[in-house]
Design an enzyme around this catalytic site. Structure first.
Site, PDB file in Angstrom:
ATOM      1  N   CYS A   8       0.815  -1.223   0.000  1.00 39.09           N
ATOM      2  CA  CYS A   8       0.000   0.000   0.000  1.00 39.09           C
ATOM      3  C   CYS A   8       0.843   1.265   0.000  1.00 39.09           C
ATOM      4  O   CYS A   8       0.299   2.369  -0.045  1.00 39.09           O
ATOM      5  CB  CYS A   8      -0.946  -0.025   1.189  1.00 39.09           C
ATOM      6  SG  CYS A   8      -1.912  -1.539   1.186  1.00 39.09           S
ATOM      7  N   HIS A  25      -2.690   8.400   5.641  1.00 39.29           N
ATOM      8  CA  HIS A  25      -2.921   7.096   5.021  1.00 39.29           C
ATOM      9  C   HIS A  25      -4.384   6.735   5.291  1.00 39.29           C
ATOM     10  O   HIS A  25      -5.074   6.275   4.402  1.00 39.29           O
ATOM     11  CB  HIS A  25      -1.953   6.063   5.580  1.00 39.29           C
ATOM     12  CG  HIS A  25      -1.995   4.751   4.861  1.00 39.29           C
ATOM     13  ND1 HIS A  25      -1.828   4.652   3.503  1.00 39.29           N
ATOM     14  CD2 HIS A  25      -2.215   3.484   5.297  1.00 39.29           C
ATOM     15  CE1 HIS A  25      -1.933   3.376   3.137  1.00 39.29           C
ATOM     16  NE2 HIS A  25      -2.178   2.650   4.203  1.00 39.29           N
ATOM     17  N   GLU A  48      -1.697   5.399  13.159  1.00 42.93           N
ATOM     18  CA  GLU A  48      -1.315   6.644  12.493  1.00 42.93           C
ATOM     19  C   GLU A  48      -1.468   7.822  13.456  1.00 42.93           C
ATOM     20  O   GLU A  48      -0.625   8.725  13.485  1.00 42.93           O
ATOM     21  CB  GLU A  48      -2.155   6.857  11.227  1.00 42.93           C
ATOM     22  CG  GLU A  48      -1.635   8.009  10.367  1.00 42.93           C
ATOM     23  CD  GLU A  48      -2.198   7.991   8.955  1.00 42.93           C
ATOM     24  OE1 GLU A  48      -3.173   7.263   8.681  1.00 42.93           O
ATOM     25  OE2 GLU A  48      -1.631   8.729   8.103  1.00 42.93           O
ATOM     26  N   LYS A  72      -9.188   8.653   1.354  1.00 41.08           N
ATOM     27  CA  LYS A  72      -9.785   7.308   1.252  1.00 41.08           C
ATOM     28  C   LYS A  72     -11.236   7.290   1.736  1.00 41.08           C
ATOM     29  O   LYS A  72     -11.975   6.370   1.423  1.00 41.08           O
ATOM     30  CB  LYS A  72      -8.950   6.296   2.031  1.00 41.08           C
ATOM     31  CG  LYS A  72      -7.571   6.048   1.421  1.00 41.08           C
ATOM     32  CD  LYS A  72      -6.827   4.946   2.139  1.00 41.08           C
ATOM     33  CE  LYS A  72      -5.438   4.697   1.551  1.00 41.08           C
ATOM     34  NZ  LYS A  72      -4.445   5.735   1.965  1.00 41.08           N
ATOM     35  N   HIS A 127      -9.447   2.650  -0.737  1.00 45.05           N
ATOM     36  CA  HIS A 127      -8.010   2.386  -0.691  1.00 45.05           C
ATOM     37  C   HIS A 127      -7.558   1.839  -2.049  1.00 45.05           C
ATOM     38  O   HIS A 127      -7.833   0.704  -2.400  1.00 45.05           O
ATOM     39  CB  HIS A 127      -7.703   1.385   0.414  1.00 45.05           C
ATOM     40  CG  HIS A 127      -6.236   1.248   0.704  1.00 45.05           C
ATOM     41  ND1 HIS A 127      -5.258   1.815  -0.092  1.00 45.05           N
ATOM     42  CD2 HIS A 127      -5.578   0.616   1.712  1.00 45.05           C
ATOM     43  CE1 HIS A 127      -4.068   1.531   0.402  1.00 45.05           C
ATOM     44  NE2 HIS A 127      -4.235   0.809   1.501  1.00 45.05           N
ATOM     45  N   PHE A 169       1.070  -3.545   4.280  1.00 46.21           N
ATOM     46  CA  PHE A 169       1.389  -4.905   4.720  1.00 46.21           C
ATOM     47  C   PHE A 169       2.844  -5.214   4.399  1.00 46.21           C
ATOM     48  O   PHE A 169       3.386  -4.735   3.401  1.00 46.21           O
ATOM     49  CB  PHE A 169       0.523  -5.921   3.953  1.00 46.21           C
ATOM     50  CG  PHE A 169      -0.884  -6.046   4.460  1.00 46.21           C
ATOM     51  CD1 PHE A 169      -1.328  -5.368   5.579  1.00 46.21           C
ATOM     52  CD2 PHE A 169      -1.781  -6.882   3.802  1.00 46.21           C
ATOM     53  CE1 PHE A 169      -2.640  -5.503   6.031  1.00 46.21           C
ATOM     54  CE2 PHE A 169      -3.087  -7.023   4.242  1.00 46.21           C
ATOM     55  CZ  PHE A 169      -3.516  -6.336   5.351  1.00 46.21           C
TER      56      PHE A 169
END
Lengths: 424, 392
Positions: free
Chosen positions: A174, A314, A325, A346, A351, A410
Site C-alpha cells: 500500500c 494514510h 497513524e 480514502k 483504498h 502490509f
C-alpha cells in the site's frame, strides 16, 4: 529567486505534470471538484457476482474500456490515462519523454476467466494444472503470457511515452505509489536524469482479491450504505474499501524545469522510509517504524515539525491503521497535532492500494495549489481516542505551504513524502 | 555528487547445485556432468529442484517458516546466508540501517484449491459464483501473504531485522537487473551505505511453469547446454529453483567495519531492447563494451536457453572472451537470475576459480583464473543487464 539545490546541495525536485483517475472519474480537475464536494466513489459492485461475499462494495473504476478485461489490462489502461494527462500538462507528450519510468503496480497473475477457458479447452485426459499447462502451450497466445507478466505494463508505457532505459515496476504494497515517487526523486538527485515519471496504478479489484482481503478481516462490511462505509478516524470504522485508480507525476529538476519555462506545480522536498519487523500485517505497537519514516521524510526535506501545515493521512478506515497513524503523528508533532488538519482521501475514493501513494501525492499538491483542504467524509461518530482535526465532512479553505503524506502497507512498508508549494 | 566504489561483502546462494558458497565454488571448479533434474513431476518439462535445506539454520522460528510459501522461505534463507557471509547477521544496528531491494515475482497459489475449482467448473454454468463459494471457504487466510510480492522483503525484515528500507521490484528478469542497478547506484551516489539485494524463485510449482508455457518458452526432452537447445524441442528454457542475495557496501563503509571486499561491482548496464526491431546481438555487444569487457575476462552468463535471446547472446559475447552459462546446471531462475550471475562471477574472481566448460563447445577454455568477470542476464522477452565484477 529560489535556489536550484536543497539543504544538502542536491537538485530540488519539482512537479511539472500530474494526472489522476479514481472511481470519481478521469482527470484531476473532475476528481478534485468531487473530492472537495465530499462525494464518494464507493458503490455496490457490479463487475462480478456477489454471492457468498462478506463485502459487496468497492471503489471500482468501472467506466473504462478495460474495466471488464481483467487486472492486467485495467491496470495498464489506468497507468496510460494518468501518464498521458501528466505528460500533457508538463509539455512532454510528444512520445520522447527521455527520462526513466517508475511504475507502482499490483502483482498480477493469470485471471480466473483465462484459467477456466484454458481448462475447458484443454485435453480431457489431463486434470487441473497439467491441463492448463498443455492448453497454454498449445495456444501460445500473447494475451495469456501478458496477463502473467509483471513487466508488460511498464514495457508498453515506456514505449508509448519514450521513457529512457529499463523501466522499474515495483511493489511496496500500500506504499507503492509513494515509493515510485521516491525512486524518481532519488534518480533526479543523483543526476541520472533531469526528469522522471512516477506512476501508481491499480486495477486489481477482482472477486479473488476481495475475498483474500476479507479473509484477513481487512475490509469494511458496511454493505448497506456504500458511500458511508469508509470512515477513517471514526469510532465505528470497520475496515478499508477496496478501490482502483492511478496517478502519474512528472518530476523534474527545478533547474531544468525553470530553464524550459515549465509551470512548477509543487516540490517533492523529502522522502522517508522505514521497514517494520514486527508482523506481516500488524505494525509495531509503539508505532516506531511509522514514526521513523515520518521523521526521515522531514529530515530529508530539511524541515522541522513546525513547517508542516496539513497531513494527507494514510487513513484507511481500519481500526488498526488509524489508531497507529494517530499515535505516530502525535508522537512526532506533539501537542500541535491537535490543531494540524489531517484528512483522508480514502473516505471518498477508498483504498487504491498500489496507486494510493501517488494519487494522494497529487491531491496533496492540489491542496496546496488550490488552498482547499479536502474533507474526511462520514465523520459522524468521532473516535474519542483519536484527537485530530480531520477536516470533518466539509472541505475547508486554508493556505498550505507544506504537506506530509503518509503511506503504510502490509509487509512492514512505511513511506512518507513531504511536499511544498514553492521551492525554498 | 559522490562517486563511491561499490563492493560485494556477502554472498548467499542456493540452487540445485547445493546450499551456500562452498557448494557453488565446487561446482564452478568441477561442474557436475549431470546436474540434478526432476523429469517427472511436471513432465514433459524438466525442472532443476531445490537441494535439501535445513530451513531452521536461517529461519529459527517454526512459526515464521509456516507463514511463508517456498519462494519466500528460500529467499529469506538465502538472505540470511548473505548476511552471515558479510558478518552482519545479528548485527542489529547495521541491519536496522541496511537498505533492501528484493526482486520478486508472484507467489504461489494453492494448487489444491485451484484444481478443485477447475474440476467443479466443468459441471457448473455459474463459474463466477462457484469461484466466490470455493475461495471464501477453502482459501487459507494467510496464503494471501505468502503470495504478495513484497512479502519476501517483509519476511526478511521480520526474520533478519533488515529495516533501513524495503523495496520490491517486479518484472521477471528485469526486476533482478534493476534491483542490483538501483541498490548499487544509491551507494555510488552516497544515498545509501549498505544494502541487501537479491531474489528467489521456486520453479517447482505449476503456476510458475504456466506463464512460460503460454509464451512457448519451455524446453522438452533431454536437457542440453543452454547454447545447444533446438527449436524442435520447444522454446529452450528449463527452469530451476534457486536464490541469490548480495550484501553491497560502499568501499569506505566496508573498510570502516573491517569487512573484506570479495569483489568490486561496476556500474550496471541495463537496457530495454525492442526485440522485434532492434538488432539484439549488436546491442549486447555495445552493452558489454560499456561494461568495459576486455580480453582475458570471463563471462558468467545468465543465458536462459530461450531461443532468440540466447542465440543473440552467443553471437554477441562468445567471441569476446570465454563464456560460462550457469543455467545449463541450475535452470533459469527468473527474478533471481541476475543476482545469481553476479554471485557466481564474484566467487570466480574472489577465489581465483578457472571454470571448465559447462558442457557446450561454445564455451572455450580458460587458461588462467580471471581477475574480472562480466555477469549477464538477458530476459526471455525483455530486459537486458550486464555488470563487471572485479577482484579487489
Amino acid at each position: 529567486m529560489s535556489s536550484f539545490v536543497d539543504h544538502l546541495r542536491r537538485p530540488v525536485v519539482a512537479v511539472t505534470g500530474m494526472g489522476v483517475v479514481t472511481s470519481l472519474g478521469v482527470g484531476k480537475h473532475d476528481n478534485w471538484a468531487k473530492l472537495i464536494a465530499g462525494q464518494s466513489g464507493i458503490r455496490r459492485i457490479g463487475r462480478f457476482p456477489l454471492d457468498h461475499l462478506n463485502t459487496t462494495i468497492a471503489g471500482l473504476v468501472d467506466f473504462l474500456p478495460a474495466s471488464s478485461r481483467g487486472p492486467s489490462a485495467l491496470t495498464g489502461e489506468l497507468a496510460h490515462l494518468a501518464a498521458r494527462e501528466a505528460l500533457e500538462e508538463s509539455g512532454f507528450s510528444g512520445g520522447d519523454f527521455g527520462g526513466p519510468l517508475f511504475l507502482a503496480a499490483p502483482p498480477v497473475e493469470l485471471d480466473w476467466r483465462q484459467r477456466f477457458e484454458l481448462h475447458a479447452d484443454g485435453p480431457a485426459e489431463l486434470a487441473g494444472g497439467a491441463r492448463l499447462l498443455a492448453e497454454a502451450e498449445r495456444r501460445n497466445t500473447e494475451s495469456i503470457w501478458r496477463s502473467g507478466s509483471f513487466f508488460a505494463i511498464a514495457d508498453d508505457l515506456a514505449e508509448e511515452i519514450g521513457a529512457r532505459g529499463l523501466p522499474v515496476t515495483l511493489s511496496t504494497a500500500c506504499a507503492s505509489g509513494a515509493t515510485a515517487i521516491q525512486l524518481a526523486v532519488e534518480a533526479i538527485r543523483r543526476g541520472d536524469s533531469d526528469r522522471a515519471l512516477a506512476v501508481g496504478a491499480d486495477g486489481s479489484a477482482t472477486a479473488e482479491a476481495l475475498i483474500r482481503f476479507s479473509l484477513l478481516s481487512a475490509l469494511s462490511t458496511n454493505n448497506a450504505a456504500p458511500e458511508k462505509a469508509s470512515k477513517p478516524f471514526s469510532r465505528d470504522r470497520d475496515g478499508f474499501i477496496l478501490a482502483e485508480g492511478a496517478a502519474a507525476l512528472v518530476l523534474e529538476s527545478l533547474e531544468a524545469a525553470t530553464a524550459r519555462g515549465a509551470t512548477i506545480l509543487g516540490v517533492i522536498a523529502g522522502c522517508g522510509e522505514k521497514a517494520d519487523d514486527f508482523h506481516r500485517t500488524r505494525s509495531k505497537p509503539d508505532g516506531s517504524p511509522a514514526i521513523a519514516a515520518i521523521r526521515a521524510a522531514l529530515a530529508d526535506a530539511g524541515l522541522g515539525e513546525d513547517a508542516i501545515d496539513y497531513v494527507n493521512a494514510h487513513g484507511t478506515s481500519t481500526p488498526e491503521n488509524d489508531k497507529m497513524e494517530h499515535l505516530s503523528l502525535s508522537t512526532v508533532f506533539g501537542e500541535r497535532m491537535k490543531t494540524i488538519p489531517v484528512s483522508s482521501n480514502k473516505s471518498m475514493i477508498g483504498h487504491t492500494l498500489s496507486a494510493a501513494g501517488a494519487i494522494e501525492a497529487v491531491f496533496s499538491l492540489m491542496t496546496m495549489r488550490e488552498s482547499v483542504l479536502p474533507p474526511t467524509i462520514n465523520h459522524d461518530n468521532p473516535d474519542p481516542a483519536i484527537d485530530l482535526d480531520v477536516v470533518p465532512n466539509v472541505a475547508r479553505k486554508a493556505r498550505v505551504s507544506a504537506v506530509l503524506s503518509n503511506s503504510f502497507g502490509f509487509g512492514g512498508q512505511n513511506a512518507c513524502l513531504v511536499m511544498t508549494r514553492e521551492p525554498r | 555528487m559522490e562517486d563511491n566504489r561499490v563492493v560485494i561483502t556477502g554472498i548467499g546462494v542456493v540452487s540445485a547445485l547445493g546450499v551456500g558458497v562452498d557448494a557453488h565454488l565446487a561446482a564452478l571448479a568441477a561442474p557436475p556432468e549431470s546436474p540434478p533434474v526432476d523429469r517427472n513431476r511436471f513432465a514433459p518439462y524438466c525442472v532443476h529442484p531445490l537441494p535439501e535445506i535445513d530451513w531452521s539454520l536461517q529461519i529459527p522460528k517454526r512459526g515464521d517458516q509456516r507463514q511463508m510459501e517456498t519462494w519466500q522461505r528460500l529467499g529469506t534463507f538465502t538472505a540470511g546466508l548473505a548476511l552471515q557471509d558479510a558478518g552482519l547477521k545479528d548485527n542489529e544496528s547495521l541491519c536496522a540501517t541496511m537498505d533492501m531491494i528484493v526482486a520478486a515475482g508472484g507467489g504461489e497459489r494453492d494448487t489444491e484449491v485451484d484444481n478443485l475449482i477447475l474440476a467443479e467448473s466443468l459441471n457448473r454454468n455459474d463459474r463466477e459464483v462457484l469461484l466466490n463459494e470455493k475461495l471464501s471457504t477453502d482459501l487459507r487466510p494467510t496464503l494471501f501473504l505468502a503470495q504478495l510480492s513484497n512479502l519476501l522483503a517483509g519476511n526478511i525484515s521480520i526474520v533478519h531485522k533488515v529495516t533501513g528500507s524495503s523495496r520490491t521490484f517486479m518484472g521477471e528478469e528485469a526486476a533482478g537487473i534493476s534491483a542490483v542497478e538501483y541498490a548499487a547506484s544509491r551507494i555510488r551516489a552516497g544515498q545509501s551505505t549498505h544494502a541487501l539485494v537479491g531474489g528467489a524463485y521456486n520453479a517447482e510449482h505449476v503456476d510458475m511453469l504456466l506463464n512460460y508455457a503460454a509464451g512457448g518458452y519451455l524446453h522438452r526432452g533431454v536437457v542440453a547446454p543452454v547454447w545447444n537447445r533446438a527449436a524442435s524441442d520447444g522454446g529452450g528454457v528449463v527452469t530451476g529453483s534457486g536464490a541469490a542475495f548480495l550484501v553491497l557496501e560502499s568501499e569506505a563503509h566496508a573498510r570502516e567495519r573491517g569487512a573484506p571486499a570479495l569483489a568490486i561491482l561496476g556500474p550496471v548496464v541495463s537496457g530495454r531492447a525492442r526485440r522485434r526491431r532492434d538488432d539484439l546481438a549488436a546491442m549486447l555487444i555495445s552493452m558489454a563494451r560499456r561494461a568495459a569487457i576486455r580480453e582475458g575476462d570471463l563471462t558468467i552468463s545468465g543465458a536462459s536457453g530461450a531461443l532468440e535471446a540466447t542465440k543473440a547472446e552467443s553471437a554477441a559475447l562468445a567471441s569476446i572472451c570465454p563464456v560460462r552459462a550457469f543455467s545449463t546446471l541450475t535452470g533459469h531462475m527468473k527474478e533471481a537470475q541476475f543476482p545469481f550471475a553476479i554471485a557466481l562471477a564474484a566467487l570466480a574472481v574472489a577465489h581465483g576459480v578457472t571454470p571448465p566448460s559447462f558442457g557446450s563447445p561454445l564455451e572455450s577454455a580458460m587458461h588462467s583464473p580471471p581477475a574480472r568477470a562480466l555477469a549477464t542476464t538477458i530476459g526471455l522477452r525483455h530486459g537486458e543487464g550486464m555488470v563487471m565484477v572485479e577482484k579487489p
